[in-house]
Design a protein around this motif. Structure first.
Motif, PDB file in Angstrom:
ATOM      1  N   ASN A   1       0.826  -1.219   0.000  1.00 56.38           N
ATOM      2  CA  ASN A   1       0.000   0.000   0.000  1.00 56.38           C
ATOM      3  C   ASN A   1       0.857   1.264   0.000  1.00 56.38           C
ATOM      4  OD1 ASN A   1      -2.259  -1.570   0.053  1.00 56.38           O
ATOM      5  ND2 ASN A   1      -3.254  -0.413   1.684  1.00 56.38           N
ATOM      6  N   PHE A   2       1.940   1.231   0.740  1.00 61.28           N
ATOM      7  CA  PHE A   2       2.808   2.411   0.770  1.00 61.28           C
ATOM      8  C   PHE A   2       3.564   2.550  -0.558  1.00 61.28           C
ATOM      9  CE2 PHE A   2       3.148   1.764   5.657  1.00 61.28           C
ATOM     10  CZ  PHE A   2       1.835   2.209   5.800  1.00 61.28           C
TER      11      PHE A   2
ATOM     12  N   MET B   1       1.188   4.143  -2.744  1.00 62.92           N
ATOM     13  CA  MET B   1       1.069   5.565  -2.410  1.00 62.92           C
ATOM     14  C   MET B   1       2.198   6.365  -3.075  1.00 62.92           C
ATOM     15  SD  MET B   1       0.989   7.162   1.414  1.00 62.92           S
ATOM     16  CE  MET B   1       2.660   6.876   1.914  1.00 62.92           C
TER      17      MET B   1
ATOM     18  N   GLN C   1      -7.183  -5.807  -6.438  1.00 65.13           N
ATOM     19  CA  GLN C   1      -8.151  -4.824  -6.960  1.00 65.13           C
ATOM     20  C   GLN C   1      -8.021  -4.798  -8.485  1.00 65.13           C
ATOM     21  OE1 GLN C   1      -6.536  -2.010  -3.880  1.00 65.13           O
ATOM     22  NE2 GLN C   1      -8.591  -1.189  -4.028  1.00 65.13           N
TER      23      GLN C   1
ATOM     24  N   MET D   1       3.239  -9.229   2.533  1.00 66.26           N
ATOM     25  CA  MET D   1       2.385  -8.117   2.989  1.00 66.26           C
ATOM     26  C   MET D   1       1.979  -8.249   4.452  1.00 66.26           C
ATOM     27  SD  MET D   1      -0.081  -7.736  -0.279  1.00 66.26           S
ATOM     28  CE  MET D   1      -1.364  -6.799   0.475  1.00 66.26           C
ATOM     29  N   PRO D   2       1.832  -7.093   5.132  1.00 65.98           N
ATOM     30  CA  PRO D   2       1.384  -7.167   6.534  1.00 65.98           C
ATOM     31  C   PRO D   2      -0.072  -7.630   6.617  1.00 65.98           C
ATOM     32  CG  PRO D   2       1.501  -4.888   5.810  1.00 65.98           C
ATOM     33  CD  PRO D   2       2.057  -5.718   4.699  1.00 65.98           C
TER      34      PRO D   2
ATOM     35  N   ASP E   1      -3.424  -4.000  10.131  1.00 63.76           N
ATOM     36  CA  ASP E   1      -3.417  -2.642   9.597  1.00 63.76           C
ATOM     37  C   ASP E   1      -2.735  -1.670  10.561  1.00 63.76           C
ATOM     38  OD1 ASP E   1      -3.938  -0.630   7.799  1.00 63.76           O
ATOM     39  OD2 ASP E   1      -5.864  -0.123   8.732  1.00 63.76           O
ATOM     40  N   PHE E   2      -2.014  -0.742  10.002  1.00 67.22           N
ATOM     41  CA  PHE E   2      -1.430   0.367  10.774  1.00 67.22           C
ATOM     42  C   PHE E   2      -1.258   1.522   9.806  1.00 67.22           C
ATOM     43  CE2 PHE E   2       1.816  -2.446   9.154  1.00 67.22           C
ATOM     44  CZ  PHE E   2       2.714  -1.599   8.535  1.00 67.22           C
ATOM     45  N   TYR E   3      -0.953   2.696  10.334  1.00 71.06           N
ATOM     46  CA  TYR E   3      -0.848   3.882   9.481  1.00 71.06           C
ATOM     47  C   TYR E   3       0.595   4.149   9.074  1.00 71.06           C
ATOM     48  CZ  TYR E   3      -5.558   4.990  11.115  1.00 71.06           C
ATOM     49  OH  TYR E   3      -6.884   4.948  11.418  1.00 71.06           O
ATOM     50  N   TYR E   4       0.708   4.785   7.953  1.00 71.44           N
ATOM     51  CA  TYR E   4       2.033   5.223   7.491  1.00 71.44           C
ATOM     52  C   TYR E   4       2.558   6.294   8.440  1.00 71.44           C
ATOM     53  CZ  TYR E   4       5.571   7.538   4.700  1.00 71.44           C
ATOM     54  OH  TYR E   4       6.740   8.091   4.267  1.00 71.44           O
TER      55      TYR E   4
ATOM     56  N   PHE F   1      -2.807   6.994   6.122  1.00 72.04           N
ATOM     57  CA  PHE F   1      -2.711   6.012   5.050  1.00 72.04           C
ATOM     58  C   PHE F   1      -2.552   4.610   5.631  1.00 72.04           C
ATOM     59  CE2 PHE F   1      -0.880  10.061   3.657  1.00 72.04           C
ATOM     60  CZ  PHE F   1      -1.871  10.400   2.744  1.00 72.04           C
ATOM     61  N   HIS F   2      -3.402   3.725   5.186  1.00 71.74           N
ATOM     62  CA  HIS F   2      -3.423   2.369   5.734  1.00 71.74           C
ATOM     63  C   HIS F   2      -2.357   1.485   5.084  1.00 71.74           C
ATOM     64  CE1 HIS F   2      -7.237   2.814   7.951  1.00 71.74           C
ATOM     65  NE2 HIS F   2      -7.518   3.675   7.003  1.00 71.74           N
ATOM     66  N   SER F   3      -1.862   0.568   5.897  1.00 71.90           N
ATOM     67  CA  SER F   3      -0.797  -0.314   5.388  1.00 71.90           C
ATOM     68  C   SER F   3      -1.345  -1.473   4.585  1.00 71.90           C
ATOM     69  CB  SER F   3      -0.001  -0.873   6.561  1.00 71.90           C
ATOM     70  OG  SER F   3      -0.859  -1.669   7.352  1.00 71.90           O
ATOM     71  N   THR F   4      -2.562  -1.793   4.807  1.00 70.14           N
ATOM     72  CA  THR F   4      -3.097  -2.964   4.116  1.00 70.14           C
ATOM     73  C   THR F   4      -4.596  -2.797   3.883  1.00 70.14           C
ATOM     74  OG1 THR F   4      -3.110  -5.376   4.155  1.00 70.14           O
ATOM     75  CG2 THR F   4      -3.562  -4.294   6.243  1.00 70.14           C
ATOM     76  N   GLY F   5      -5.102  -3.608   2.996  1.00 70.94           N
ATOM     77  CA  GLY F   5      -6.527  -3.548   2.692  1.00 70.94           C
ATOM     78  C   GLY F   5      -6.824  -2.586   1.563  1.00 70.94           C
ATOM     79  N   PRO F   6      -8.006  -2.720   1.018  1.00 71.81           N
ATOM     80  CA  PRO F   6      -8.363  -1.899  -0.137  1.00 71.81           C
ATOM     81  C   PRO F   6      -8.635  -0.432   0.197  1.00 71.81           C
ATOM     82  CG  PRO F   6     -10.202  -3.309   0.488  1.00 71.81           C
ATOM     83  CD  PRO F   6      -9.057  -3.664   1.380  1.00 71.81           C
ATOM     84  N   VAL F   7      -8.975  -0.141   1.459  1.00 76.75           N
ATOM     85  CA  VAL F   7      -9.192   1.265   1.833  1.00 76.75           C
ATOM     86  C   VAL F   7      -7.842   1.827   2.228  1.00 76.75           C
ATOM     87  CG1 VAL F   7     -10.428   2.833   3.349  1.00 76.75           C
ATOM     88  CG2 VAL F   7     -11.489   0.696   2.639  1.00 76.75           C
ATOM     89  N   ARG F   8      -7.320   2.629   1.351  1.00 71.59           N
ATOM     90  CA  ARG F   8      -5.914   2.992   1.550  1.00 71.59           C
ATOM     91  C   ARG F   8      -5.740   4.229   2.401  1.00 71.59           C
ATOM     92  NH1 ARG F   8      -5.090   5.851  -3.978  1.00 71.59           N
ATOM     93  NH2 ARG F   8      -6.657   7.365  -3.538  1.00 71.59           N
TER      94      ARG F   8
END
Lengths: 599, 490
Positions: A385-386, A389, A420, A467-468, A471-474, B242-249
């Motif tokens: 995801n990062f 980004m 996706q 992949m992790p 979930d956590f934030y950047y 910003f999320h690390s995983t999943g479709p909702v970024r």
């Protein structure tokens, strides 16, 4: 056919410059070619052509992008640039023939070509500028040819807007040349028309007014561009709000030189011609030297080389290159970090190079274009995801709004990995319409609905495993947290482990280092990596004797001896002599511990 | 020459007659055609552009029969996409308003023709407003290089630029809002380069700096008072995570927010304790059609981003007197987050003042990244609060607005792929019951599968926004925006 002596110098210089250009672009500055290719996405579709033809300068941009896609191969890139710059020289010379019979002035024909040669060393100048220049020169020659037989005012009314539409701001060259022709008329070779003074003034005023008015009229009815871009177009320079003075000088300089040349005597003794040519040659050399100092950027070229190697996943080459390069720039250090980690050598060699924590992850800032390498460490680690980004930011931060093919490819990959597929499809379709990424895109498209194919893909399947799961934030300041999450999801993620330990070591967080040291056994075959041994040996010196662990084979005797040597040197004045310590111990963790902050 | 002509005509006639006989022998499929977008049982206005569609699968040709009680037409298409004749379409819709149209699709594949079960679309009597205004932007993270505000004629596919990045490089533009669908009263917010709020009234464009000593940031999310004399704004400090995983970024978090009202004539902003409370965040204003009530959403303040999941917004209302500029001191909570356990955002009231449409989702006040966000309707007469099931999807439904006649709502949804926002238009009857919405039609039925931009903030307008793009550019680029005053006396 026997060539005149003045021609010999012209062709001789042409040959030398051709060879220099070929050598320069294919062997010395080729990474700028690769970079240009990566920052655009030329699509072989009718819609794409149509979209370009809807703006002024669009034809030049379209052709420029078409040829730029071949820069993927440095030899093709060098040949294309050299060929087109040669055409610029040839057409300029043809123009000169219309204004003077003295061939000594032909040397002036090199000025636009040489100027563009150097401007192309700066990525902000587009290759489409060369195409635009060629269109304007060709239009000028057509105009002059017709002018030999008639007074084509009506022709100008058509050819000027057409030239503006196809070549953008380069149409001003045609305006200037037409004005010169009007002013000089019959004295010019090949022209028979004569104009009265009133006609001359009237003609030039009409030309200038007409040249200014039709772009303005267009903007009034179809305001698709800023005032500046309405005149000059996006064919030349990447920053839309600017138009470099150098280009203004070139556009106005060509007609001015032609005018001046037409005023000078057309004949002369051979010695005099030779002297003029030598003088012009000297002038060209000075122009070249000045342009070289202003445009050629070897540091950027070296950075681009590392960036290119990352894009091709040539990890060994990166390490090999770093071994003999001094003063690595930020991109090179990022590339090297990734390369070392990808080959499992980060923990061995991180202090062999001056890398530092700041080169592990790019800083996420909204300033300028996000470098395309920015997504790479995240992607390789499995932080998909990062990576997405950063790649998306590259797509959206190009100064000209064009799609950079490398970032688009990465975006597509991240959506594929995330499953996706509908979003991935959008980007894959773009790539499918290219010449050189089509095969890759078609292959990806055929795998699209199949989870099995995705999971078994050597790259995407591997990233899915990395992949992790939580979930956590950047958070750029807390990347160790991200690495811990990665390891929690997949304890075999060696790159994440090496990055994590590197962060602890860079931050001198020895508790963190010790806490996760046992995991090293999962990755090391026989003995601990050198840097870990150095850190461990150092930690042992901090413990009181009673608390010291029993001797083990974790720290080799060589490392222990080296530490003793380091300690002696440090205590014997080395503490205050960073230079001496660096010379002897610069590639050890101990040196970093004591002197790293001064680096 | 003549001979050649005859030959061509003969060949064409031959192919058509072969065609016809093949279609007569088409195999009957006991299902609806697999089309995109889904049009089965949608309700459409009588003045909408042709709803082109594609039939999924490798079909070589299509035959489409559109039949209403008052007229019909048939069209053939090469490939699997339709491009319906606009004039025949308009005529059919016009003659069948208030009724249904049956669409039967024949599709040819290698083996021969297939005949699908006909699907139905309902044509409402009430037209939709002539134009739709929206923003197009790539769904990126923090940066952008191309965006624009565009207007689309609803009866055709014509799209025009109001402002875009080609004219205003480096300028972020959003929050285009109109006074009750009137393009002559418009407000548009600009950030980064050329920052300021552009206001259009009486054919005049003005640029205002809404950041003042009384507010912590520039104002956004405007809503016009029906008198045209006031615009309510919320002032937000937005942060993205910003999320690390999943479709909702990503998620947008409102770190702080207040509300204020701008007096257009006096160039003055004012607020009150209830709109600028220390203990609460207030956002997304909306005036009632009579101008006497200001609706907004509010949550108790918290420590962010840690408490973001606890930030649940209620729907509130205060009175407003346009004559005295007095904001009521009593806040009425219409939908309480404590009761629903959810968050409400983007209240938008129907022109008759009866229905309030909102987004309902788990937390926060920016629903655009909350997949659970759905559209709900509050009937202000009966106080019934219910989901608009037919408009909602498993993915995000976010920004929405009403047409001037109150029968149509336009809203953005990420239902297609989870990332890109697209525009859907739905019918709401006089009892507040929705009907199945349709996707904003495009000339090319495959348009959305490759289009890289999201549609944001759809707003209907009754006429074309007749601002000259050059005038807009000139106003935006004016170096000095009018500085508004902040009136602390309220």
């Amino acid at each position: 056919m026997k060539r005149q002596p003045e021609n010999r110098i012209f062709y001789g210089l042409g040959l030398v410059l051709t060879l220099l250009s070929l050598g320069f672009w294919s062997g010395l500055y080729e990474n700028h070619l690769y970079f240009r290719e990566q920052t655009q996405l030329f699509q072989f579709t009718f819609d794409y052509l149509l979209k370009h033809l809807q703006t002024n300068g669009g034809m030049a941009i379209y052709a420029g992008e078409f040829f730029t896609q071949f820069f993927l191969n440095r030899f093709a890139g060098a040949a294309i640039i050299t060929l087109f710059l040669g055409l610029v020289v040839g057409l300029t010379r043809k123009l000169l023939c219309h204004f003077s019979e003295n061939r000594a002035w032909d040397m002036l024909a090199f000025i636009p070509g040489v100027s563009f040669f150097f401007w192309l060393c700066n990525p902000f100048y587009y290759f489409s500028g060369v195409i635009a220049l060629l269109i304007a020169l060709t239009a000028s020659l057509i105009f002059l040819k017709i002018m030999e037989h008639s007074r084509p005012v009506s022709l100008l009314v058509i050819i000027l807007p057409l030239c503006w539409w196809l070549a953008g701001g380069a149409y001003l060259i045609l305006t200037g040349i037409a004005a010169v022709v009007w002013l000089r008329s019959k004295p010019l070779p090949k022209l028979q028309n004569t104009f009265s003074t009133r006609q001359k003034i009237g003609g030039v005023v009409f030309l200038l007014l007409f040249s200014v008015s039709f772009p303005l009229a267009f903007r009034h009815f179809l305001p698709i561009n800023t005032l500046l871009q309405t005149f000059v177009s996006e064919a030349f320079y990447q920053i839309r709000v600017l138009f470099p003075l150098a280009l203004v000088i070139l556009f106005s300089g060509i007609p001015v030189f032609l005018y001046l040349v037409s005023l000078l005597p057309s004949g002369g003794r051979r010695e005099k011609i030779f002297q003029i040519q030598l003088g012009l040659l000297g002038g060209l050399f000075l122009l070249g030297f000045y342009s070289y100092t202003k445009t050629v950027n070897w540091q950027a070229e070296r950075e681009m080389e590392f960036d290119y190697l990352v894009s091709k996943a040539k990890w060994e080459e990166i390490i090999h290159l770093a071994d003999y390069r001094q003063n690595l720039g930020p991109v090179a250090r990022q590339a090297l970090n990734i390369a070392l980690a990808k080959t499992g050598r980060l923990s061995e060699k991180m202090f062999h190079f001056s890398l530092g924590e700041e080169s592990m992850f790019p800083v996420y800032e909204r300033k300028g274009m996000t470098p395309m390498i920015a997504s790479e460490p995240f992607y390789q680690l499995g932080l998909v995801n990062f990576a997405q980004m950063m790649a998306m930011e590259s797509v959206e931060s190009t100064p000209d709004g064009r799609l950079p093919v490398r970032a688009v490819k990465r975006v597509a990959e991240t959506y594929l990995i995330n499953g996706q597929y509908e979003v991935a499809y959008k980007f894959l379709v773009l790539l499918k319409h290219t010449l050189f990424y089509r095969k890759w895109a078609v292959k990806a498209l055929t795998a699209l609905p199949s989870e099995e194919k995705m999971n078994s893909h050597p790259d995407w399947g591997e990233k899915r495993k990395l992949m992790p799961r939580e979930d956590f934030y950047y958070n750029h300041q807390q990347m160790q947290v991200a690495l811990l999450y990665l390891l929690r999801s997949n304890a075999k993620n060696q790159m994440a482990y090496e990055y994590l330990m590197a962060i602890y070591l860079y931050r001198r967080d020895l508790d963190g280092f010790l806490k996760f040291l046992p995991m090293a056994k999962n990755f090391a075959n026989q003995e601990l990596p050198l840097v870990y041994q150095e850190a461990l040996a150092y930690i042992n010196t901090l413990l009181p004797d009673a608390a010291k662990p029993a001797p083990s084979n974790e720290v080799s005797t060589a490392v222990e001896s080296a530490l003793e040597e380091y300690a002696r040197a440090y205590l014997n004045g080395g503490k205050n002599e960073a230079g001496r310590m660096k010379k002897d111990f610069g590639k050890t963790y101990w040196y970093y511990l004591h002197f790293g902050d001064n680096e | 020459m003549n001979r050649k002509k005859f030959l061509y005509i003969f060949l064409i006639l031959l192919s058509v007659s072969c065609h016809r006989s093949e279609i007569r022998e088409a195999s009957e499929e006991d299902c609806f055609p697999p089309i995109f977008p889904d049009l089965n049982e949608v309700t459409i206005p009588p003045n909408v552009a042709p709803l082109n569609f594609l039939v999924e699968g490798g079909y070589e040709q299509l035959k489409v029969e559109l039949t209403g009680n008052n007229g019909r037409f048939t069209q053939y298409f090469k490939g699997n996409k339709t491009r319906l004749d606009p004039s025949k379409w308009q005529e059919l819709l016009h003659n069948n308003s208030g009724q249904s149209i049956f669409i039967r699709v024949f599709a040819k594949e290698q083996k021969g023709w297939k005949k699908f079960r006909p699907f139905t679309i309902s044509v409402a009597r009430e037209p939709v407003d002539d134009y739709l205004v929206y923003r197009l932007i790539m769904p990126g993270f923090q940066t952008w290089n191309n965006m624009g505000i565009y207007q689309r004629q609803m009866s055709s596919f014509k799209q025009e630029t109001i402002a875009d990045s080609r004219l205003l490089p480096g300028t972020c533009m959003n929050c285009h809002t109109f006074l009750q669908n009137d393009p002559d009263n418009m407000v548009l917010h600009l950030r980064e380069n050329n920052s300021g709020t552009v206001l259009r009234q009486n054919q005049q464009l003005r640029k205002i700096n809404t950041k003042s000593e009384g507010t912590f940031s520039a104002a956004g999310f405007p809503y016009w008072h029906p008198s045209g004399k006031f615009v309510a704004f919320s002032i937000n400090k937005v942060k993205q995570v910003f999320h690390s995983t999943g479709p909702v970024r990503a998620h947008a978090i409102d770190m702080n927010s207040d509300m204020a009202i701008y007096d257009v004539e006096q160039n003055e902003m004012f607020s009150s304790d209830v709109l600028m409370s220390e203990q609460a965040f207030e956002a997304f204003p909306c005036f009632s059609p009579d101008g006497g009530t200001l609706y907004f959403v509010s949550s108790k303040s918290g420590s962010l981003p840690e408490d973001q999941h606890e930030m649940k917004y209620s729907l509130c209302a205060v009175s407003f007197d346009a004559q005295t500029k007095k904001i009521g001191a009593e806040v009425d909570t219409l939908i309480s987050a404590a009761v629903t356990g959810k968050s409400v955002s983007i209240p938008r009231i129907s022109p008759d003042g009866r229905f309030l449409m909102v987004c309902l989702f788990d937390y926060g006040n920016f629903p655009s990244y909350n997949p659970e966000s759905d559209l709900y309707l509050l009937d202000l007469h009966t106080k019934a609060f219910y989901p608009l099931e037919l408009l909602n999807s498993p993915d995000v439904e976010s920004y929405h607005s009403w047409s001037s006649n109150g029968r149509w709502v336009v809203f953005s949804s990420r239902r297609m792929d989870g990332l890109y926002s697209h525009i859907y238009i739905g019918y709401i009857d006089s009892d507040g019951q929705p009907r199945k919405p349709f996707l904003l039609p495009q000339k090319d039925a495959a348009f959305y599968s490759t289009f890289l931009y999201s549609f944001n903030l759809p707003e209907f307008v009754v006429r074309r926004v007749d601002i000259s793009a050059i005038d807009f550019e000139r106003t935006a680029k004016e170096s000095s925006a009018e500085q508004l005053r902040f009136d602390n006396s309220h």
